[in-house]
Scaffold this active site. Sequence first.
Site, short mmCIF file in Angstrom:
data_model
loop_
_atom_site.label_atom_id
_atom_site.label_comp_id
_atom_site.label_asym_id
_atom_site.label_seq_id
_atom_site.Cartn_x
_atom_site.Cartn_y
_atom_site.Cartn_z
N ARG A 170 -2.96 7.02 -5.82
CA ARG A 170 -4.30 6.55 -6.17
C ARG A 170 -5.24 6.80 -4.98
O ARG A 170 -5.13 6.15 -3.96
CB ARG A 170 -4.30 5.06 -6.53
CG ARG A 170 -5.71 4.53 -6.76
CD ARG A 170 -5.76 3.23 -7.55
NE ARG A 170 -5.23 2.08 -6.86
CZ ARG A 170 -5.37 0.82 -7.29
NH1 ARG A 170 -6.02 0.57 -8.42
NH2 ARG A 170 -4.83 -0.18 -6.62
N ASP A 453 -4.60 -8.14 -2.96
CA ASP A 453 -5.16 -6.88 -2.49
C ASP A 453 -6.67 -6.96 -2.61
O ASP A 453 -7.24 -8.03 -2.83
CB ASP A 453 -4.56 -5.69 -3.23
CG ASP A 453 -4.91 -5.67 -4.73
OD1 ASP A 453 -5.74 -6.49 -5.17
OD2 ASP A 453 -4.35 -4.83 -5.45
#
Length: 539
Positions: A170, A453
């Site tokens: 990603r 996160d």
Amino acid sequence: MQPSTEEHRSPDAITILGDVAPGYERILSAEALAFVAGLHREFEPRRRQLLAERQRRQEAIDAGANPAAPADTRAIRQGDWQVARVPQDMQRRVVEITGPVERKMIINALNSGADSFMADFEDATSPTWANVVEGQNNLFDAVRRQIDFRDEARGKEYKLRENPATLMVRPRGWHLNEKHIQVGGMPISASLFDFGMYFFHNAQELVRRGSGPYFYLPKLESHREAALWNDVFALAQQRLGLEQGTIKATVLVETIHAAFEMEEILYALREHSAGLNAGRWDYIFSVIKTFRARQTVVLPDRAQITMTVPFMKAYAERLVHICHKRGAHAIGGMAAFIPSRRDPEANERALAAVRRDKDREASDGFDGTWVAHPDLVEVAREPFEAVMKGKPHQKERRREVSAVAEQELLNFRVPEGKVTEAGLRTNINVGLQYIAWWLQGLGAVAIYNLMEDAATAEISRSQIWQWLHRPDVVLEDGRSVDRELYDRLVDEELLAIREVMGAERFDALPFERARQIFDEVATSEDFVEFFTLVAYEAI
């Protein structure tokens, strides 16, 4: 190894502003830099135009408009088309594990027993220059099955096992720059840098090994942004002499705008599409951010925003329906629980919640799901295998979704939802801890047995911003959520964090700077688009 501190220049007006430590030259080769610079020159104007479109779209919503399916793409939605078939090593994606591009974590994730591993330069990685370049070096070794690691403190060695998980990467989102690389005096797009470096160094090797360059695409807000990625893929494949369609990409539907354009996004990427993923944490953040000027939109404590509330349920069902209609994989959301070896009772309660969540996803028709920890791989797999009975996916399940479901995307009512002091304290506590660790270079942080996160930090600070900017928001005990209460709770939570961490560890982390950043993004008059845009200037 001692990094060089001078400014480095490479051919084609490329300037490296970061230190070039020994070993970095493998990634920062003149050829690789020229490749990503070529992508920058070709696509940077379009990227900036699309970011300007985001701003105009937000201004319209601030003025009272609602997101909706584009009128000019009706033919796509009504057309008879399918995305291209994915390669064999992407057919089964029942459990995907995610994590940062740190060396030991890459090895553990590839060895976890998951079907796929998404190596994350975005929400799970703090984008320090060292993390970005060393992450590329780590993936270079992982692709070639030559990655290992020795933990000197514990005397433990980590090596790659046979049959590792399929690797996906990603890159960072379109809104982010990589400030350490300039082309013609301008910072390069972080998306193009992350993608370009990985693709240039590894695409041909991956194909040679029977796999391919596979990606996850974050934070898209429109099919035009997906079309930009598609054109990047086409040019990159052409320049390296790879067959068109070699790249496969899964789009995270983590903005409410993308939820109304799922079919168009799949169509824009149809030669390169590997499906859609329900990026639910960022999706909640997107709702708050998008409707920041809408006084009637107020979300309760984040723990109460489950996948069964109307707007989240509609989003998940719509994603499965559209993916299967178009022959694409539908991948479910994250199980962020981190098992504790000290509290088996708490573990069992949390694992039971994970099983219920994965039961729901499997029953809804998802073809796979995400976990944040290797211990959850088999827990998440069981409900899917029970439904799929050995099949690699369940795309044949066609669940019709009515037009009412599209309207439900905007139904932000959370039955019995409340704003509580405990929820406010949690947002403050987790947000401050996460930003402090992020400033130190950690992007995935275990806090209170959950993997936090950037996406969960965004929820924490945006919820506080929303509650502070809604004069009628009160806690369940009747107190107003105001700046005085916020400041007092921040002081108290910092003391609580210090007590839990211990003074030495607490004092070693930049909590004063973290508080300044958190205050800015949680309390400023105007909503800050992403906390990472502010925090990036501090690393």
